[in-house]
Structure formats: structure tokens, C-alpha cells
Write a protein that holds these residues in place. Structure first.
Motif, PDB file in Angstrom:
ATOM      1  N   MET A 265       0.846  -1.190   0.000  1.00 26.93           N
ATOM      2  CA  MET A 265       0.000   0.000   0.000  1.00 26.93           C
ATOM      3  C   MET A 265       0.888   1.249   0.000  1.00 26.93           C
ATOM      4  SD  MET A 265      -3.115   0.865  -0.149  1.00 26.93           S
ATOM      5  CE  MET A 265      -3.816  -0.730   0.238  1.00 26.93           C
TER       6      MET A 265
ATOM      7  N   GLU B 295      -6.656   0.915   8.816  1.00 26.74           N
ATOM      8  CA  GLU B 295      -6.223  -0.284   8.093  1.00 26.74           C
ATOM      9  C   GLU B 295      -7.355  -0.847   7.237  1.00 26.74           C
ATOM     10  OE1 GLU B 295      -4.424  -4.757   9.064  1.00 26.74           O
ATOM     11  OE2 GLU B 295      -4.617  -3.259  10.653  1.00 26.74           O
ATOM     12  N   SER B 296      -8.563  -0.851   7.779  1.00 25.18           N
ATOM     13  CA  SER B 296      -9.707  -1.371   7.031  1.00 25.18           C
ATOM     14  C   SER B 296      -9.984  -0.527   5.789  1.00 25.18           C
ATOM     15  CB  SER B 296     -10.947  -1.391   7.924  1.00 25.18           C
ATOM     16  OG  SER B 296     -12.094  -1.767   7.211  1.00 25.18           O
TER      17      SER B 296
ATOM     18  N   GLN C  26      -7.794   1.324   4.205  1.00 21.88           N
ATOM     19  CA  GLN C  26      -6.693   1.097   3.274  1.00 21.88           C
ATOM     20  C   GLN C  26      -6.953  -0.140   2.420  1.00 21.88           C
ATOM     21  OE1 GLN C  26      -2.747   1.129   5.017  1.00 21.88           O
ATOM     22  NE2 GLN C  26      -3.308   2.742   6.451  1.00 21.88           N
ATOM     23  N   LYS C  27      -7.424  -1.199   3.048  1.00 18.84           N
ATOM     24  CA  LYS C  27      -7.726  -2.427   2.305  1.00 18.84           C
ATOM     25  C   LYS C  27      -8.844  -2.193   1.291  1.00 18.84           C
ATOM     26  CE  LYS C  27      -6.291  -5.595   5.992  1.00 18.84           C
ATOM     27  NZ  LYS C  27      -6.748  -6.610   6.999  1.00 18.84           N
ATOM     28  N   ALA C  28      -9.775  -1.300   1.626  1.00 26.57           N
ATOM     29  CA  ALA C  28     -10.891  -1.019   0.727  1.00 26.57           C
ATOM     30  C   ALA C  28     -10.437  -0.324  -0.546  1.00 26.57           C
ATOM     31  CB  ALA C  28     -11.945  -0.171   1.446  1.00 26.57           C
TER      32      ALA C  28
ATOM     33  N   LEU D 156      -8.348  -1.323  -2.491  1.00 26.23           N
ATOM     34  CA  LEU D 156      -8.105  -2.362  -3.490  1.00 26.23           C
ATOM     35  C   LEU D 156      -9.393  -2.787  -4.196  1.00 26.23           C
ATOM     36  CD1 LEU D 156      -5.674  -4.585  -1.372  1.00 26.23           C
ATOM     37  CD2 LEU D 156      -5.072  -2.865  -3.096  1.00 26.23           C
TER      38      LEU D 156
ATOM     39  N   ARG E  20     -16.213   0.292  -3.462  1.00 22.33           N
ATOM     40  CA  ARG E  20     -15.865   1.307  -2.460  1.00 22.33           C
ATOM     41  C   ARG E  20     -17.074   2.167  -2.116  1.00 22.33           C
ATOM     42  NH1 ARG E  20     -11.347   5.179  -3.783  1.00 22.33           N
ATOM     43  NH2 ARG E  20     -11.656   4.634  -5.980  1.00 22.33           N
TER      44      ARG E  20
ATOM     45  N   PRO F 204     -12.752   5.427   2.341  1.00 20.70           N
ATOM     46  CA  PRO F 204     -11.670   4.913   1.479  1.00 20.70           C
ATOM     47  C   PRO F 204     -11.425   5.763   0.240  1.00 20.70           C
ATOM     48  CG  PRO F 204     -13.663   3.612   1.175  1.00 20.70           C
ATOM     49  CD  PRO F 204     -13.963   4.589   2.272  1.00 20.70           C
TER      50      PRO F 204
END
Length: 299
Positions: A1, A10-11, A13-15, A17, A23, A229
Motif C-alpha cells: 500500500m 487499516e480497514s 486502506q484495504k478497501a 483495493l 468502495r 476509502p
């Protein structure tokens, strides 16, 4: 990332993707913002849960204007205290239950709501006393400790006689099961409780006031930003954006969530990937007071 995502949880950040539509779906989904006062209220609710059973259980009424986070807070309390398997029986233990008050103060419909929450079979046309017997039996079986009744101001939709009868039901359940009851509603809910003074004395009022344009509001904006996100920082807590957002939401956290969700969606679809003054202008948000004026003019 990439380092650009360091402004997100963190959650979130993963979104990044996910696809744009995924999103946007995530942005529109419910999320919990644990601001300090909400945590204080949750702690007080937790104290009800830990209170030993006795003949005069403490109760609470959570009061706030519409769209100011009451229901979200009540549901968060329920999420933190879910039902779990009973190692000594066939059913589950449900320490907390959430239901909505019926649109009118009706004892039978109230029991229906409880039975629905328990997934218990019943006949809507059954006599009220039989429903009451079934509710008492099942709530004892699941070892309920706290009953959360949302939209409790609906009590006022009935006559004074029906209001008192409904409040007597709440008092009876609290006394018979030795449980705490948490009412959730507008300030009218307090007026409803005054029709039954003995019950009103047992309810501790907790106010959820509207937000003010101050440092607490800016910290709230920063918390929202971390969970949206978007690929680039928006710096929502900066004075100009914070003032604009406050004017749009008028201090209601539900309105703020709606504004930010809509602006974040616009930022994704238009490729800017952050919320700025242009995004807030383009979404053409109507503040709640103006919506009310429009309704009043139309009548």
C-alpha cells in the motif's frame, strides 16, 4: 500500500483495493464512529448490564433530536453484547434485546415485536395475556438483562389511557423480570414518561445534544476521514471545510454522515479522490432546516 493511504485506517486502506462501485457500497454501509461522549454513554449502558437483579432496577432514557445518532448508539450497545450459546441449555443467552416501539401504544403489538426478535412462533390474533405469558417465559429463558426500546416517543400517538397502559407494561416487565429498560427517542419521550410518575422516577435521562463547531467537531471530522476509502487526504478538519460541513449538517451527526458519504461518492466517480469545496458544492446538499421550511411552504 502506498504512503498516500497513511491517512486511512487499516480497514479503509484495504478497501482501496476494491473497485469504485465496491468502495461506494462500503461508504454507504453503516459504520461506527466512537467519539468520546458516545463511549461515556456506552459505559453507562454497560453499568446497567452489570447491575445485580433487584426489585427496583435502574432504567435509562436516551434523548436526542432526529438523525443525531441515538439509534446507532443503541444498536452499538447491542452489537457489543450479542447472544451466545447457553452451555447449560438448548437455547442461547441474550443479555440485551433491541426492539422498536409500535407506532401506537399497543400492548399486543409490543409483545409481537419481542416475540419476532426471539424468532418465536405465535399467532398475532392470540389474546394479549397469552402473549404476555409467552414473552415472560422466553425472556426468563434467555436470561435477558437489558431491553432497549427505540422510538419510545411513539407512546404519545395514543390516548392518555393507552399511554399509561403501555407504560404499565414496561413497568411490569421491569419488575417481573428484574431487567433494566432503555428507552430511546426524542425529547417528547420524556413528556410521555411523565404520565406515569412512578416509572418516570426510575429513568435516568441522557441527552445527545447537537454538535457545536469546535475542536470536538473537528476531531469527529478527522475520525470520519480516516474511515472513508479515498486515495488522497481531504483535511476535513481545516477551518474552511469544517465550517462548510457544519453549515450543511447543522450539528447532526446523521446529516454529517450523509454529506460525507455523498461527497466521497462524488470524489470517486469524478476521480478527485478527496473531498474539497467543489465536491461539497456539486452535491447540492439541502440542510435539514431548509428541508423543513420547504415542507412547511408546501403545506
Amino acid at each position: 500500500m502506498s504512503i498516500e493511504a497513511s491517512h486511512l485506517t487499516e480497514s479503509a486502506q484495504k478497501a482501496l483495493l476494491l473497485t469504485d462501485q465496491e468502495r461506494i457500497y462500503k461508504i454507504k454501509s453503516d459504520r461506527w464512529i466512537g467519539y468520546p461522549y458516545a463511549k461515556e454513554v456506552l459505559q453507562q449502558l454497560d453499568e446497567l448490564l452489570k447491575h445485580p437483579r433487584n426489585n427496583r432496577m435502574p432504567n435509562m432514557i436516551l434523548i436526542g433530536e432526529s438523525n443525531n445518532g441515538k439509534t446507532m448508539l443503541a444498536k452499538r450497545f447491542c452489537q457489543l453484547n450479542p447472544a451466545f450459546d447457553n452451555p447449560n441449555g438448548d437455547s442461547v443467552i441474550a443479555p440485551v434485546m433491541y426492539i422498536q416501539a409500535p407506532p401506537v401504544p399497543d400492548e399486543g403489538r409490543f409483545y409481537n415485536a419481542i416475540l419476532d426478535s426471539l424468532f418465536a412462533p405465535y399467532r398475532p390474533s392470540e389474546r394479549v395475556d397469552k402473549k404476555q405469558f409467552q414473552v415472560l417465559k422466553l425472556l426468563r429463558y434467555v436470561e435477558l438483562k437489558v431491553l432497549v426500546v427505540d422510538e419510545i416517543h411513539h407512546i404519545l400517538a395514543g390516548s392518555l389511557h393507552r399511554q399509561r397502559a403501555f407504560l404499565n407494561v414496561l413497568k411490569y416487565l421491569s419488575n417481573e423480570l428484574q431487567i433494566s429498560i432503555v428507552g430511546v427517542g426524542t425529547k417528547d419521550a420524556l413528556r410521555a414518561l411523565q404520565t406515569e410518575p412512578q416509572l418516570a422516577n426510575r429513568f435516568k435521562p441522557i441527552q445527545l445534544p447537537r454538535w457545536e463547531l469546535n475542536d470536538d467537531f473537528k476531531r469527529l471530522l478527522a475520525s470520519f476521514e480516516k474511515m472513508l476509502p479515498l486515495k488522497h487526504p481531504s483535511e476535513l478538519k481545516q477551518d474552511a471545510l469544517a465550517s462548510r460541513l457544519y453549515a450543511m449538517c447543522e450539528g447532526y451527526i446523521g446529516e454529517l454522515s450523509g454529506v460525507l458519504n455523498t461527497a466521497a461518492e462524488w470524489a470517486i466517480l469524478n476521480g478527485t479522490e478527496h473531498i474539497n469545496q467543489k465536491a461539497l458544492a456539486e452535491i447540492r446538499w439541502t440542510p435539514p432546516s431548509e428541508r423543513k421550511r420547504q415542507i412547511d411552504r408546501a403545506q
